[in-house]
Motif scaffolding. Structure first.
Motif, PDB file in Angstrom:
ATOM      1  N   THR A  30       4.245  -9.120 -10.401  1.00 50.19           N
ATOM      2  CA  THR A  30       5.296  -7.604 -10.373  1.00 50.19           C
ATOM      3  C   THR A  30       6.762  -7.960 -10.996  1.00 50.19           C
ATOM      4  OG1 THR A  30       6.832  -6.812  -7.717  1.00 50.19           O
ATOM      5  CG2 THR A  30       7.311  -9.139  -8.551  1.00 50.19           C
ATOM      6  N   ARG A  90       0.736   2.913  -0.099  1.00 58.05           N
ATOM      7  CA  ARG A  90       1.394   1.613   0.767  1.00 58.05           C
ATOM      8  C   ARG A  90       1.902   0.445  -1.370  1.00 58.05           C
ATOM      9  NH1 ARG A  90       0.487  -1.407   2.896  1.00 58.05           N
ATOM     10  NH2 ARG A  90      -1.420  -1.688   3.705  1.00 58.05           N
ATOM     11  N   GLY A  91       0.699   1.142  -1.942  1.00 56.04           N
ATOM     12  CA  GLY A  91       0.086   0.768  -3.385  1.00 56.04           C
ATOM     13  C   GLY A  91      -0.998   0.929  -3.709  1.00 56.04           C
ATOM     14  N   ALA A  92      -1.414  -0.130  -5.147  1.00 58.34           N
ATOM     15  CA  ALA A  92      -3.026   0.162  -5.304  1.00 58.34           C
ATOM     16  C   ALA A  92      -3.873   0.121  -3.888  1.00 58.34           C
ATOM     17  CB  ALA A  92      -3.181  -0.458  -6.687  1.00 58.34           C
ATOM     18  N   ALA A 200      -3.218  -1.279 -11.837  1.00 59.17           N
ATOM     19  CA  ALA A 200      -1.943  -1.793 -11.118  1.00 59.17           C
ATOM     20  C   ALA A 200      -1.328  -2.408 -12.474  1.00 59.17           C
ATOM     21  CB  ALA A 200      -2.248  -2.405 -10.704  1.00 59.17           C
ATOM     22  N   SER A 221       0.176   0.906  -8.518  1.00 53.98           N
ATOM     23  CA  SER A 221       1.317   0.543  -7.750  1.00 53.98           C
ATOM     24  C   SER A 221       3.295   0.332  -8.589  1.00 53.98           C
ATOM     25  CB  SER A 221       1.206  -0.925  -7.430  1.00 53.98           C
ATOM     26  OG  SER A 221       0.008  -1.329  -6.302  1.00 53.98           O
ATOM     27  N   THR A 229       8.643  -1.812  -3.881  1.00 52.37           N
ATOM     28  CA  THR A 229       8.257  -2.715  -3.155  1.00 52.37           C
ATOM     29  C   THR A 229       7.222  -1.562  -2.620  1.00 52.37           C
ATOM     30  OG1 THR A 229       8.938  -3.843  -2.322  1.00 52.37           O
ATOM     31  CG2 THR A 229       7.760  -4.915  -3.791  1.00 52.37           C
ATOM     32  N   GLY A 232       2.818   3.009  -3.642  1.00 50.05           N
ATOM     33  CA  GLY A 232       1.521   3.313  -5.326  1.00 50.05           C
ATOM     34  C   GLY A 232       1.417   4.773  -4.933  1.00 50.05           C
TER      35      GLY A 232
END
Length: 407
Positions: A30, A90-92, A200, A221, A229, A232
């Motif tokens: 991250t 919410r993200g990759a 990502a 992401s 955080t 994505g």
């Protein structure tokens, strides 16, 4: 690019860890966040916190403008045709799962093949394993060359008319390998397969044009690209997304709800059920502004210089094994003699140097490398040659420490 000026924009870097100036070399896990992103998220919560799309009051309009404005920034950033092709997730991981669940289950069946590589992150392996189990398809792996790259000859030999989905990371989070996505996509399309890309580790570090790559789906992401955080993106070609069913149902994604049936909103909102990740999207938009102001070409060039400098410095250190190809992104994965990577990382941390240790969510790749785990230093726009020097010095100290203990 003035790196010292860049560093001043990241408050977290101005601290000591275990009595030493922090050297953060874990951006592949991250990235840190600049003040511009932190302040954008804070401004949303302090000044116009509200839900989006539903309200006509002033705060709701401001929140909607911020949320949808971020979608337009993403569209421009990755060169998509339309904001309808940009789905916030919410993200990759969530993005890839969405493709596997929605597109995969309707388009893959017994006898079909899904092609991936052994270098993939677990989030680009497990969804396809599960899809293969549910549908009766076969999961097939592209072989890797000795240096951890992909041969286009192997691509041609592996992808066939049975292949329905090809899913490959653009940049390896372990080896730093930069995969030839455009060329792989061309082979996939020749066999009427769709090309899914895990971006990502590429989007934060290099220019990406999803139309030039001809990716059918592209996931990434926010937290690895200076954003918050929990946010994505899934890019998908409009013609494919239009045919796909949502996988989450509830508020926001509906058009009409009856007692026994419902209809969905148009793209991209049919995939964004519930209250969306508003602050995250706004923060991601601020991160995109920040990265574009610096220039992705400058970031890529800076990281290449740093990783090459690190490899050069480590070449004089006996007992250090570096994994991956010569031409790589800003990732340096290594092992140190017989010292376990977790022990390496622990001693480095005592010197203020933060690296990652473990299997990096890539256990099949660890098996391919014939190791249980590795240590990894990953570089970003705020790192310097002084960081590399501190890392190498701390690694030498680690070797000396364990040499004294076990020698």
């Amino acid at each position: 690019m003035n790196v010292q000026e860049v560093r001043r924009q990241f408050p977290i870097l101005d601290q000591e860890v275990n009595g030493h100036p922090l050297v953060y070399l874990d951006s592949a896990a991250t990235s840190q966040k600049p003040r511009q992103v932190i302040e954008a998220v804070e401004d949303y919560y302090k000044r116009y916190n509200s839900n989006v799309h539903r309200g006509v009051h002033t705060l709701g309009s401001l929140a909607t403008d911020g949320y949808e404005g971020a979608r337009e920034k993403v569209r421009q950033f990755i060169h998509a045709k339309s904001t309808a092709e940009i789905v916030f997730t919410r993200g990759a991981t969530t993005a890839i799962n969405l493709v596997a669940t929605s597109y995969g289950r309707d388009n893959v069946g017994p006898g079909d093949e899904i092609v991936i590589t052994p270098m993939e992150h677990h989030s680009n392996i497990i969804p396809w394993q599960q899809l293969a189990k549910v549908t009766g398809a076969t999961l097939t792996y592209l072989p890797l060359q000795e240096d951890g790259t992909i041969s286009l000859k192997d691509v041609e030999a592996t992808i066939s008319d049975k292949t329905k989905i090809v899913s490959v990371m653009q940049v390896s989070n372990v080896l730093g390998t930069i995969n030839p996505i455009k060329e792989i996509a061309a082979v996939a399309h020749k066999h009427d397969a769709v090309m899914v890309v895990d971006g990502a580790q590429s989007v934060p570090h290099m220019k990406v044009d999803v139309q030039d790559l001809d990716a059918d789906f592209f996931a990434f992401s926010g937290h690895k690209m200076c954003g918050p955080t929990g946010i994505g993106v899934l890019y998908g070609k409009k013609k494919l997304l239009n045919k796909m069913e949502p996988v989450e149902f509830g508020g926001e994604m509906i058009d009409f709800v009856g007692l026994h049936d419902s209809t969905w909103k148009e793209l991209p909102w049919k995939f964004e059920g519930g209250t969306p990740i508003i602050a995250g999207a706004i923060g991601l938009g601020a991160a995109i502004d920040y990265l574009e102001d610096i220039g992705l070409e400058n970031i890529a060039s800076h990281e290449t210089k740093l990783v090459n400098y690190a490899i050069q410095q480590l070449s004089d250190v006996e007992g250090v094994t570096i994994y991956g190809p010569k031409e790589r992104a800003g990732i340096l994965t290594f092992n140190c003699d017989d010292v376990h990577p977790h022990d390496v990382a622990t001693v480095l941390d005592a010197e203020g140097v933060a690296v990652r240790a473990g299997h990096h969510c890539a256990q099949p790749l660890m098996k391919w490398l014939d190791v249980n785990a590795t240590a990894r230093a990953s570089f970003y726009l705020y790192n310097t040659e002084d960081d590399v020097d501190a890392f190498v010095k701390a690694l030498i100290k680690t070797k000396e420490y364990f040499g004294d203990v076990f020698g």
